[in-house]
Design an enzyme around this catalytic site. Structure first.
Site, short mmCIF file in Angstrom:
data_model
loop_
_atom_site.label_atom_id
_atom_site.label_comp_id
_atom_site.label_asym_id
_atom_site.label_seq_id
_atom_site.Cartn_x
_atom_site.Cartn_y
_atom_site.Cartn_z
N PHE A 280 0.86 -1.19 0.00
CA PHE A 280 0.00 0.00 0.00
C PHE A 280 0.89 1.23 0.00
CE2 PHE A 280 -2.45 3.45 1.94
CZ PHE A 280 -3.54 3.45 1.08
N ASP B 91 9.39 2.59 1.47
CA ASP B 91 8.25 3.37 1.96
C ASP B 91 8.16 3.11 3.47
OD1 ASP B 91 5.74 4.14 2.85
OD2 ASP B 91 4.72 3.58 0.99
N LYS C 161 3.12 10.04 8.50
CA LYS C 161 2.44 9.63 9.74
C LYS C 161 3.06 10.20 11.02
CE LYS C 161 0.12 5.48 7.99
NZ LYS C 161 -1.30 5.65 8.21
N1 PLP Z 1 2.52 4.28 2.44
C1 PLP Z 1 2.23 3.47 3.47
C2 PLP Z 1 3.14 2.34 3.78
C3 PLP Z 1 1.10 3.70 4.25
O1 PLP Z 1 0.82 2.88 5.27
C4 PLP Z 1 0.26 4.78 3.93
C5 PLP Z 1 -0.96 5.03 4.70
O2 PLP Z 1 -1.44 4.25 5.45
C6 PLP Z 1 0.61 5.59 2.84
C7 PLP Z 1 1.74 5.32 2.13
C8 PLP Z 1 -0.26 6.76 2.47
O3 PLP Z 1 -0.09 7.77 3.39
P1 PLP Z 1 -1.14 8.99 3.44
O4 PLP Z 1 -2.45 8.44 3.86
O5 PLP Z 1 -0.53 9.93 4.43
O6 PLP Z 1 -1.16 9.55 2.06
#
Ligand code: PLP
Length: 403
Positions: free
Chosen positions: A138, A223, A252
């Protein structure tokens, strides 16, 4: 406001993109939050991996108020002192390189991909633009990051997606060897897949992926939106695995409740960006970067050692539940305070709702997985209370299910 009224208004005025839980939270302090009836909850998801320092940490509140009184926003056309200080702090604790600040995880990933593509084009010419990501990953909700995300169900209705993304199975090095080629620009991976159900990458896989990337002149991007900011017991999860990426993305927990995203790239990569290549109105503003700087100060080595210890304790206590409910819990996965419990039966939502009713907020991913992402400041006595409630819920739901 009364819950039923809130639900009516939400239905009327907000797009139906969330299945809301039936609670109106209005206050938070440390590991706990309270609803409008005064009922207390342990927040075991920390605003989905955001409130790593707990709710309303006094030093964060103080920093926020102080900065709000001085300067909340200026454009990136000016130097922004707290932004530069934050970038310096991040670089000192990652690798020699440079930062760019955005507003969310998805935006951080978008920027990282743009940078990787520009770097590849500059170094190797056009055509080396393919991005490999993992199935079940994700990476966010923008069209670009939806295309990167390896979950078909999230993207089916939004085609056409952005071209140039392909997916491989996590931890299958031979598959990666086959897919990586001279057109590959970058490999984008979560060190632990969070939203996908808490599936960690193997250390050996990441090591081999690193050397494959080196051989094929492919950039390795981690990520760390969910795994970063101390969540796994080191500041970033890659530091647990001992595999250094070329770029990391952060969000986050960095803002402790304020929206921020960041990507950090090794210096030679970062330097391909020129003025005008990338930008953001709000990204890196003085308010959020001042707060994020304080967050990093608080998450020091001593703090991280405690997180490791707490994570081990939580895991040990959860393992006792496996012994008690061997027919219900299949396995426990994760690292530090990013923990997933996989059930043998589709009861994750039922257990989650029962725990909510009993005052503990956890998160179910689909029918089988319960995810725990408590604030990193959680104490062992609080873990004992949470485990006790999980035990009660599993007992009740498990027994009901058998009858
Ligand atoms: N990347 C990862 C691993 C995530 O867990 C998330 C959100 O849960 C995102 C990207 C997307 O982040 P945002 O909701 O701040 O755009």
């Amino acid at each position: 406001m009364e819950l039923q009224k809130l639900a009516e208004l939400d239905k009327k005025f907000h797009m139906p993109t969330y299945n809301r839980l039936p609670v109106n939270l209005i206050r938070g302090k440390g590991v706990k939050v309270w609803d409008n009836q005064g009922k207390e909850y342990f927040d075991c998801i920390a605003g989905l991996g955001v409130m790593n320092l707990g709710h309303s940490h006094p030093l964060i509140v103080e920093t926020l108020c102080q900065q709000a009184r001085e300067l909340m926003h200026v454009t990136n056309l000016f130097f922004i002192e707290p932004q530069i200080e934050l970038a310096k702090k991040i670089i000192e604790r990652t690798f020699p390189g440079k930062c760019f600040f955005a507003n969310s995880g998805a935006e951080a990933n978008e920027g990282a991909i743009k940078l990787a593509r520009k770097y590849s084009k500059k170094m190797f010419g056009p055509g080396k633009s393919k991005i490999i990501t993992a199935w079940n990953s994700f990476h966010g909700r923008t069209l670009g990051m939806l295309s990167a995300t390896g979950q078909e169900k999230k993207k089916d209705d939004f085609e056409p997606l952005v071209p140039g993304f392909v997916h491989v199975r996590l931890n299958e090095i031979e598959e990666l060897e086959k897919v990586i080629d001279k057109e590959t620009c970058a490999l984008l991976l979560e060190p632990i897949q969070g939203e996908g159900g808490v599936y960690p990458a193997d250390k050996g896989y990441l090591e081999k992926a690193r050397s494959l990337c080196d051989q094929k002149e492919v950039l390795l991007i981690f990520d760390e939106v969910q795994t970063g900011m101390g969540r796994t017991g080191t500041l970033f999860a890659y530091q647990n695995f001992g595999v250094r990426p070329d770029i990391i993305t952060i969000a986050k927990g960095l803002g402790s409740g304020l929206p921020i995203g960041c990507f950090v790239a090794q210096e030679k990569i970062a330097n391909v960006f020129k003025p005008g290549d990338h930008g953001s109105t709000f990204g890196g503003g003085p308010l959020v970067t001042k707060v994020a700087g304080k967050v990093l100060e608080i998450i020091d080595d001593e703090f991280l050692q405690v997180v490791q210890k707490t994570g081990r304790y939580f895991r040990k206590e959860l393992e006792k539940l496996i012994s008690k409910y061997p027919d219900l819990i299949n396995e426990i996965r994760g690292l530090g305070l990013l923990i997933g419990l996989e059930l043998t039966e589709p009861l994750a939502e039922k257990i989650t709702l029962d725990m909510l009713d009993k005052g503990v907020i956890v998160n179910n991913i689909g029918d089988y997985i319960i995810r725990l992402l408590p604030p990193l400041i959680i104490e062992t006595e609080q873990i004992d209370l949470i485990i006790d409630i999980m035990d009660q819920s599993m007992g009740t739901i498990g027994v009901k299910n058998e009858s």
